[in-house]
Design a protein around this motif. Structure first.
Motif, PDB file in Angstrom:
ATOM      1  N   THR A  14      -6.900   7.003  -5.345  1.00 59.59           N
ATOM      2  CA  THR A  14      -8.094   6.359  -5.897  1.00 59.59           C
ATOM      3  C   THR A  14      -8.358   5.016  -5.213  1.00 59.59           C
ATOM      4  O   THR A  14      -9.460   4.758  -4.730  1.00 59.59           O
ATOM      5  CB  THR A  14      -7.939   6.156  -7.420  1.00 59.59           C
ATOM      6  OG1 THR A  14      -7.456   7.376  -7.987  1.00 59.59           O
ATOM      7  CG2 THR A  14      -9.247   5.784  -8.060  1.00 59.59           C
ATOM      8  N   THR A  46      -3.040  13.624  -7.029  1.00 62.71           N
ATOM      9  CA  THR A  46      -3.015  12.497  -7.951  1.00 62.71           C
ATOM     10  C   THR A  46      -1.597  11.953  -8.005  1.00 62.71           C
ATOM     11  O   THR A  46      -0.640  12.721  -7.937  1.00 62.71           O
ATOM     12  CB  THR A  46      -3.451  12.979  -9.351  1.00 62.71           C
ATOM     13  OG1 THR A  46      -4.790  13.450  -9.227  1.00 62.71           O
ATOM     14  CG2 THR A  46      -3.418  11.869 -10.365  1.00 62.71           C
ATOM     15  N   PRO A  49       0.821  -1.218   0.000  1.00 65.52           N
ATOM     16  CA  PRO A  49       0.000   0.000   0.000  1.00 65.52           C
ATOM     17  C   PRO A  49       0.856   1.270   0.000  1.00 65.52           C
ATOM     18  O   PRO A  49       1.951   1.281   0.563  1.00 65.52           O
ATOM     19  CB  PRO A  49      -0.797  -0.094   1.301  1.00 65.52           C
ATOM     20  CG  PRO A  49      -0.105  -1.097   2.150  1.00 65.52           C
ATOM     21  CD  PRO A  49       0.700  -1.980   1.252  1.00 65.52           C
ATOM     22  N   GLY A  85      -1.866   7.412  -5.133  1.00 67.10           N
ATOM     23  CA  GLY A  85      -2.637   6.186  -4.946  1.00 67.10           C
ATOM     24  C   GLY A  85      -3.941   6.432  -4.213  1.00 67.10           C
ATOM     25  O   GLY A  85      -4.529   5.527  -3.638  1.00 67.10           O
TER      26      GLY A  85
HETATM   27  P1  AMP Z   1      -3.787   7.825  -8.112  1.00 67.31           P
HETATM   28  O1  AMP Z   1      -3.113   8.764  -7.162  1.00 67.31           O
HETATM   29  O2  AMP Z   1      -4.926   7.118  -7.480  1.00 67.31           O
HETATM   30  O3  AMP Z   1      -4.161   8.528  -9.395  1.00 67.31           O
HETATM   31  O4  AMP Z   1      -2.739   6.675  -8.494  1.00 67.31           O
HETATM   32  C1  AMP Z   1      -1.541   6.943  -9.128  1.00 67.31           C
HETATM   33  C2  AMP Z   1      -0.913   5.735  -9.784  1.00 67.31           C
HETATM   34  O5  AMP Z   1      -0.363   4.865  -8.820  1.00 67.31           O
HETATM   35  C3  AMP Z   1      -1.861   4.897 -10.614  1.00 67.31           C
HETATM   36  O6  AMP Z   1      -1.215   4.573 -11.814  1.00 67.31           O
HETATM   37  C4  AMP Z   1      -2.079   3.656  -9.782  1.00 67.31           C
HETATM   38  O7  AMP Z   1      -2.316   2.523 -10.585  1.00 67.31           O
HETATM   39  C5  AMP Z   1      -0.787   3.514  -9.041  1.00 67.31           C
HETATM   40  N1  AMP Z   1      -0.924   2.885  -7.710  1.00 67.31           N
HETATM   41  C6  AMP Z   1      -1.845   3.174  -6.773  1.00 67.31           C
HETATM   42  N2  AMP Z   1      -1.657   2.436  -5.658  1.00 67.31           N
HETATM   43  C7  AMP Z   1      -0.583   1.672  -5.880  1.00 67.31           C
HETATM   44  C8  AMP Z   1       0.126   0.693  -5.101  1.00 67.31           C
HETATM   45  N3  AMP Z   1      -0.251   0.365  -3.870  1.00 67.31           N
HETATM   46  N4  AMP Z   1       1.198   0.113  -5.657  1.00 67.31           N
HETATM   47  C9  AMP Z   1       1.592   0.459  -6.903  1.00 67.31           C
HETATM   48  N5  AMP Z   1       0.973   1.353  -7.687  1.00 67.31           N
HETATM   49  C10 AMP Z   1      -0.105   1.962  -7.196  1.00 67.31           C
END
Ligand code: AMP
Length: 408
Positions: A52, A47, A24, A50
Motif C-alpha cells: 500500500t 498483502t 522500506p 507493505g
Molecule cells: P500492506 O501490505 O500494505 O497491507 O502492509 C502490511 C502492514 O505492514 C501494514 O500494517 C503496514 O502498516 C505495515 N508496513 C508497511 N510498510 C512498512 C514499513 N516500511 N515498515 C514497517 N511496517 C510497514
C-alpha cells in the motif's frame, strides 16, 4: 536503505515518520523509484508486504492539489479500500492532499458530499465508483495515476467489466500501477492490454516450509544436465507438473529444445518472451498441455500454478534464499512435493550455503541406469545436520543419519 534514499520529498518523508516506518520493505524499495519516474509498474506482492505504501507514497509526490481527483485507487473490497484510505490519510498529513474513500454498502450522500468538498486522491470499490460517476457526482477526467490493487481478486470476483468501464473514463496519458498477489494468465492479459511498458517488481510469495518438501541433489556434470533431466522425466511418469528453474534465459531455451526433441512437452517463460507467449506458456502448463515449464527466477515469482509435483533446480541458485523460494513452489496447500537440484562440481559451495540456511543435509542421488560421465561425490562434512527426506523413483527413502547417499 532508508526511505530518504528513494527520492521521496520532505513532506512525504514526514508522513512516513508519522506512520512509524523506519525502513522500506522490499516492495517499497523496488517500486517507489519507478513510480516516482512516472513508469507503469506491475507489482507481484501480497498483502502484508507493505505494497500500500509502495504506491501511496510516491503517488502523493506526483499529483497536484486542488485540481480534482488526480489519483484513483481501485480495490476489490470495502475493507481493503478503507485500509488504503487510512494509510493515504496518514501519508498525506504533511503534503496536504485530500483523501477520501467511496465503497458500497454505506450511505451514498455523505460520500458525494466529501467528493464535492474537493478530493485529490480517491480510493474506491468499482461498483460504487461507477454509480457516483454515472449520477454525475464525480469527474474522472483529471486522473493522472490509476492504481489497480489486488487485480487477481478483482478478476476472481467478476469486477473486471466494471474496472474496464472505469479505465475507459480516464484520460491519456496516464500512469497505471497494478498490484496482484498472483500472476495468473488472466492477470497477464490485463497487464498486456492496460499497461504501457510496465516495470515488474516482485517479492517472493509465502513459500511452503522446506520441511514439507522432499529434497534430493543429483550431482551431475554441467554438460549432462539436459540429458539427465530428460532421463528423469522419461523414467518417472508421476513427475506430471514440473517447474524447472534455469540460471539464464539462454539456458532455459536450450532445455526446452532438448526436452521437445525427446518428445516431452515443455514451455519456457522468461523476460524476453512477449506477454502473449508467457500467457500461452502458463495456460498450457496449467491445463497439462505442457508437462514442464522452464523459467528464470524473476519471472517465476508470482506465477500461480496449483499442484506443481516437482521443482527442478536445473542450476543451483546463486543465493541460498532463492533455493527456499524456488522449492516452495511445490507442495502447496498441504500436498506433498519434491524438489531436485542438479549440482555440477563447481556448484558444490552453493550447496553448502543452502544446507547451512535450511539446517538440513540434502541427500545426494544417482539416477539408476544413467550413463554418468563422471562420479561426483560431495566432499563436505555434513554429519552434523539433519537429513532431508528424499524421494527416488517414486519411493520415499526416509530419514537416515549421516546423510550419506546410496552410492557411498
Ligand atoms: P500492506 O501490505 O500494505 O497491507 O502492509 C502490511 C502492514 O505492514 C501494514 O500494517 C503496514 O502498516 C505495515 N508496513 C508497511 N510498510 C512498512 C514499513 N516500511 N515498515 C514497517 N511496517 C510497514
Amino acid at each position: 536503505m532508508q526511505f530518504s534514499d528513494l527520492g521521496l520529498n520532505d513532506a512525504v518523508l514526514k508522513g512516513v515518520e508519522a506512520m512509524g516506518y523506519t525502513e522500506p520493505t522490499p516492495i517499497q524499495r523496488d517500486a517507489i523509484p519507478y513510480v516516482l519516474e512516472g513508469r507503469d509498474v506491475v507489482g507481484a506482492a501480497q498483502t502484508g508486504t507493505g505494497k500500500t505504501a509502495a504506491f501511496i507514497l510516491p503517488m502523493l509526490q506526483r499529483i497536484p492539489k486542488g485540481q480534482g481527483v488526480t489519483a484513483l485507487v481501485v480495490s476489490p473490497t470495502r475493507e481493503l479500500a478503507l485500509q488504503i484510505e487510512e494509510v493515504a490519510k496518514t501519508a498525506a498529513k504533511f503534503t496536504g492532499h485530500r483523501v477520501t474513500c467511496v465503497v458500497g454498502g454505506v450511505g451514498y450522500e455523505p460520500q458525494v458530499q466529501a467528493i464535492r468538498k474537493g478530493i485529490d486522491l480517491l480510493v474506491a470499490t468499482p461498483g460504487r465508483l461507477l454509480d457516483i460517476q454515472r449520477r454525475g457526482d464525480l469527474k474522472l477526467n483529471k486522473v493522472q495515476v490509476l492504481v489497480l490493487d489486488e487485480a487477481d481478486r478483482m478478476l476472481d470476483m467478476g469486477f473486471w467489466p466494471d474496472v474496464r468501464k472505469i479505465i475507459a473514463l480516464l484520460p491519456q496519458p496516464r500512469q497505471t500501477l497494478l498490484f496482484s498477489a498472483t500472476m495468473s494468465s488472466d492477470v497477464l492479459r490485463v497487464i498486456g492490454s492496460t499497461l504501457h511498458e510496465p516495470v515488474e517488481v516482485s517479492v517472493a510469495r509465502q513459500a511452503t516450509p522446506v520441511e514439507a518438501i522432499e529434497q534430493a541433489i543429483y550431482p551431475v556434470d554441467q554438460l549432462q544436465k539436459n540429458e539427465l533431466l530428460a532421463a528423469l522425466l522419461k523414467q518417472h511418469d508421476h513427475w506430471d507438473r514440473v517447474l524447472v528453474f534455469s540460471r539464464t534465459k539462454h539456458r532455459a531455451d536450450r532445455v526446452q529444445k532438448v526436452l521437445e526433441r525427446e518428445g516431452i512437452r515443455a514451455a519456457v517463460m522468461h523476460s524476453n518472451r512477449t506477454q502473449s507467449q508467457r500467457i500461452a506458456a502458463l495456460d498450457g502448463f496449467k491445463s497439462g498441455r505442457y508437462r514442464v515449464l522452464i523459467a528464470t527466477d524473476i519471472v517465476a515469482r508470482g506465477i500461480d500454478v496449483e499442484d506443481i509435483s516437482h521443482v527442478v533446480n536445473f542450476d543451483m541458485p546463486g543465493h541460498p534464499e532463492d533455493y527456499v523460494h524456488r522449492i516452495g513452489r511445490t507442495a502447496r496447500a498441504g500436498a506433498t512435493g519434491t524438489a531436485v537440484s542438479f549440482m555440477a562440481p563447481d556448484e558444490m559451495p552453493l550447496l553448502r550455503d543452502i544446507e547451512n540456511l535450511i539446517d538440513q543435509v540434502i541427500e545426494s542421488r544417482d539416477l539408476e541406469g544413467f550413463a554418468y560421465r563422471e562420479r561426483l561425490i560431495p566432499d563436505v562434512d555434513r554429519n552434523a545436520k539433519k537429513v532431508a527426506r528424499t524421494v527416488f523413483g517414486g519411493r520415499v527413502m526416509g530419514r537416515r543419519s549421516g546423510g550419506r547417499g546410496r552410492r557411498r
